[in-house]
Scaffold this active site. Structure first.
Site, PDB file in Angstrom:
ATOM      1  N   THR A 109       0.460  20.753 -96.975  1.00  0.00           N
ATOM      2  CA  THR A 109       0.631  19.626 -97.896  1.00  0.00           C
ATOM      3  C   THR A 109       1.786  19.936 -98.851  1.00  0.00           C
ATOM      4  O   THR A 109       2.636  19.077 -99.103  1.00  0.00           O
ATOM      5  CB  THR A 109      -0.673  19.357 -98.672  1.00  0.00           C
ATOM      6  OG1 THR A 109      -1.680  18.962 -97.733  1.00  0.00           O
ATOM      7  CG2 THR A 109      -0.481  18.270 -99.710  1.00  0.00           C
ATOM      8  N   GLU A 158       5.174  17.798 -99.379  1.00  0.00           N
ATOM      9  CA  GLU A 158       5.545  17.249-100.696  1.00  0.00           C
ATOM     10  C   GLU A 158       6.892  17.789-101.164  1.00  0.00           C
ATOM     11  O   GLU A 158       7.688  17.058-101.766  1.00  0.00           O
ATOM     12  CB  GLU A 158       4.468  17.560-101.734  1.00  0.00           C
ATOM     13  CG  GLU A 158       3.087  16.995-101.429  1.00  0.00           C
ATOM     14  CD  GLU A 158       3.068  15.519-101.111  1.00  0.00           C
ATOM     15  OE1 GLU A 158       3.975  14.785-101.551  1.00  0.00           O
ATOM     16  OE2 GLU A 158       2.142  15.088-100.406  1.00  0.00           O
ATOM     17  N   HIS A 172       9.566  15.773 -99.691  1.00  0.00           N
ATOM     18  CA  HIS A 172       9.862  14.565-100.493  1.00  0.00           C
ATOM     19  C   HIS A 172      10.700  14.918-101.722  1.00  0.00           C
ATOM     20  O   HIS A 172      11.678  14.231-102.045  1.00  0.00           O
ATOM     21  CB  HIS A 172       8.568  13.907-100.975  1.00  0.00           C
ATOM     22  CG  HIS A 172       7.781  13.178 -99.934  1.00  0.00           C
ATOM     23  ND1 HIS A 172       8.339  12.311 -99.023  1.00  0.00           N
ATOM     24  CD2 HIS A 172       6.435  13.164 -99.691  1.00  0.00           C
ATOM     25  CE1 HIS A 172       7.380  11.793 -98.266  1.00  0.00           C
ATOM     26  NE2 HIS A 172       6.215  12.303 -98.645  1.00  0.00           N
ATOM     27  N   HIS A 220       9.196   9.872 -95.049  1.00  0.00           N
ATOM     28  CA  HIS A 220       8.291  10.067 -93.918  1.00  0.00           C
ATOM     29  C   HIS A 220       9.059   9.872 -92.613  1.00  0.00           C
ATOM     30  O   HIS A 220       9.989   9.071 -92.535  1.00  0.00           O
ATOM     31  CB  HIS A 220       7.101   9.106 -94.012  1.00  0.00           C
ATOM     32  CG  HIS A 220       6.156   9.464 -95.124  1.00  0.00           C
ATOM     33  ND1 HIS A 220       5.576   8.529 -95.945  1.00  0.00           N
ATOM     34  CD2 HIS A 220       5.704  10.681 -95.540  1.00  0.00           C
ATOM     35  CE1 HIS A 220       4.806   9.159 -96.831  1.00  0.00           C
ATOM     36  NE2 HIS A 220       4.876  10.458 -96.608  1.00  0.00           N
ATOM     37  N   TRP A 238       8.475   8.390 -89.943  1.00  0.00           N
ATOM     38  CA  TRP A 238       8.506   7.046 -89.355  1.00  0.00           C
ATOM     39  C   TRP A 238       9.201   6.041 -90.273  1.00  0.00           C
ATOM     40  O   TRP A 238       9.246   4.842 -89.988  1.00  0.00           O
ATOM     41  CB  TRP A 238       7.090   6.583 -88.994  1.00  0.00           C
ATOM     42  CG  TRP A 238       6.187   6.328 -90.177  1.00  0.00           C
ATOM     43  CD1 TRP A 238       5.913   5.109 -90.747  1.00  0.00           C
ATOM     44  CD2 TRP A 238       5.452   7.300 -90.929  1.00  0.00           C
ATOM     45  NE1 TRP A 238       5.064   5.278 -91.816  1.00  0.00           N
ATOM     46  CE2 TRP A 238       4.768   6.607 -91.943  1.00  0.00           C
ATOM     47  CE3 TRP A 238       5.306   8.695 -90.849  1.00  0.00           C
ATOM     48  CZ2 TRP A 238       3.954   7.255 -92.882  1.00  0.00           C
ATOM     49  CZ3 TRP A 238       4.496   9.336 -91.773  1.00  0.00           C
ATOM     50  CH2 TRP A 238       3.836   8.626 -92.768  1.00  0.00           C
ATOM     51  N   ASP A 251      14.391   6.699 -91.668  1.00  0.00           N
ATOM     52  CA  ASP A 251      14.149   7.797 -92.605  1.00  0.00           C
ATOM     53  C   ASP A 251      15.480   8.390 -93.074  1.00  0.00           C
ATOM     54  O   ASP A 251      15.501   9.415 -93.740  1.00  0.00           O
ATOM     55  CB  ASP A 251      13.255   8.871 -91.975  1.00  0.00           C
ATOM     56  CG  ASP A 251      13.902   9.569 -90.797  1.00  0.00           C
ATOM     57  OD1 ASP A 251      14.963   9.121 -90.334  1.00  0.00           O
ATOM     58  OD2 ASP A 251      13.333  10.585 -90.333  1.00  0.00           O
ATOM     59  N   ASP A 277      -2.526  20.009 -90.517  1.00  0.00           N
ATOM     60  CA  ASP A 277      -1.646  21.138 -90.867  1.00  0.00           C
ATOM     61  C   ASP A 277      -1.270  21.977 -89.645  1.00  0.00           C
ATOM     62  O   ASP A 277      -0.127  22.411 -89.507  1.00  0.00           O
ATOM     63  CB  ASP A 277      -2.327  22.034 -91.905  1.00  0.00           C
ATOM     64  CG  ASP A 277      -2.169  21.512 -93.327  1.00  0.00           C
ATOM     65  OD1 ASP A 277      -1.771  20.334 -93.502  1.00  0.00           O
ATOM     66  OD2 ASP A 277      -2.445  22.288 -94.271  1.00  0.00           O
TER      67      ASP A 277
HETATM   68  N1  ARG Z   1      -0.401  11.937 -97.702  1.00  0.00           N
HETATM   69  C1  ARG Z   1       0.390  12.864 -98.439  1.00  0.00           C
HETATM   70  C2  ARG Z   1       1.782  12.305 -98.699  1.00  0.00           C
HETATM   71  O1  ARG Z   1       2.189  11.321 -98.154  1.00  0.00           O
HETATM   72  C3  ARG Z   1       0.426  14.246 -97.815  1.00  0.00           C
HETATM   73  C4  ARG Z   1       0.212  14.388 -96.358  1.00  0.00           C
HETATM   74  C5  ARG Z   1       0.140  15.856 -95.998  1.00  0.00           C
HETATM   75  N2  ARG Z   1      -0.237  16.105 -94.632  1.00  0.00           N
HETATM   76  C6  ARG Z   1      -0.752  17.290 -94.231  1.00  0.00           C
HETATM   77  N3  ARG Z   1      -1.024  17.517 -92.977  1.00  0.00           N
HETATM   78  N4  ARG Z   1      -0.977  18.242 -95.082  1.00  0.00           N
HETATM   79  O2  ARG Z   1       2.578  12.811 -99.493  1.00  0.00           O
HETATM   80 ZN    ZN Z   2       4.370  11.957 -97.856  1.00  0.00          ZN
HETATM   81 CA    CA Z   3      15.497   8.932 -87.891  1.00  0.00          CA
END
Ligand code: ARG
Ligand code: ZN
Ligand code: CA
Length: 235
Positions: A144, A148, A151, A157, A159, A168, A206
């Site tokens: 996670t 993050e 980002h 993301h 998609w 993206d 994960d």
């Molecule tokens: N849903 C969260 C986001 O969009 C984190 C997703 C993390 N996924 C994972 N497999 N740890 O920022």
């Molecule tokens: Zn995310």
């Molecule tokens: Ca792309």
């Protein structure tokens, strides 16, 4: 060429009980996962299918723990409204990645601020139980935070948050229809191409995400170039 970029990290552990007060060992394990993932030294990198093997990137971005701040607080779960950052403001956000580790309400694993936002809220928040060895299985291997920080370093993301027609802004990641979950079998085909489901910026478990692409590396590193939104981090 900026070479290896080192980012110092300030951790804020905000806890209302002993479980939420994650140990220094767990924090160190989490930083190790972050570094393995960003340097492509994760031990599952060899699972990348040959279709994408040539796109695997060592981002040449490295993270070093600078400070850990611990705060006891009666709030048992924080929402995504940044109240936790108001209570415990980021320390040196122009030069340091700030990470709040706390309980988050609503089943949220984490959230991040993209580059270019207000410095008072700059950084990422992750669920305490998402750290390696935490209780948030199948999201308890520390990825996670990898997602993050992606980002935080300007990645969207995989998609593109759209339906085959949204970008993206990374050329080597295939267009996809929507988030993938669980542990998708290969190949998972949407929008007439194979989804890069094993990318950290998808929503899979994960244990089923294990790569950034060369295009993502370029997009992340460009924010450190002259005039980029995180140029100030390179003193
Ligand atoms: N849903 C969260 C986001 O969009 C984190 C997703 C993390 N996924 C994972 N497999 N740890 O920022
Ligand atoms: Zn995310
Ligand atoms: Ca792309």
């Amino acid at each position: 060429n900026l070479g290896i970029i080192n980012i110092p990290v300030n951790i804020h552990v905000v806890y209302s009980n002993a479980q939420q007060n994650v140990s220094d060992n767990q924090i160190n394990a989490q930083i190790a996962v972050l570094n393995d993932d960003f340097r492509a030294s994760n031990n599952d990198i060899n699972q990348v299918p040959s279709e994408f093997a040539g796109l695997v990137a060592d981002s040449e971005i490295n993270f070093t723990l600078a400070n850990t701040f611990r705060h006891s607080n009666s709030t048992s779960a924080w929402s995504t409204n940044d109240a936790v950052k108001d209570a415990y403001p980021p320390v040196s956000p122009s030069t340091h990645l700030n990470i709040w580790i706390c309980n988050i309400s609503g089943g949220i694993l984490g959230y991040a601020q993209f580059p270019g936002g207000p410095s008072a809220t700059d950084g990422v928040v992750v669920l305490y139980s998402s750290l390696p060895g935490g209780s948030a299985a199948p999201y308890n291997e520390g990825r996670t935070l990898t997602h993050e920080v992606g980002h935080y370093l300007n990645l969207r993301h995989i998609w593109g948050d759209g339906r085959c027609n949204r970008d993206d802004f990374v050329t080597d990641t295939p267009t996809s229809d929507a988030a993938n979950y669980g542990c998708p079998s290969y190949p998972t085909v949407n929008c007439r191409t194979t989804d890069m489901t094993m990318n950290y910026m998808d929503y899979v478990d994960d244990s089923c995400m294990y790569m950034f692409s060369e295009g993502q590396k370029l997009r992340m590193r460009s924010i450190f170039e002259s005039g980029g939104a995180r140029e100030s981090m390179l003193n």
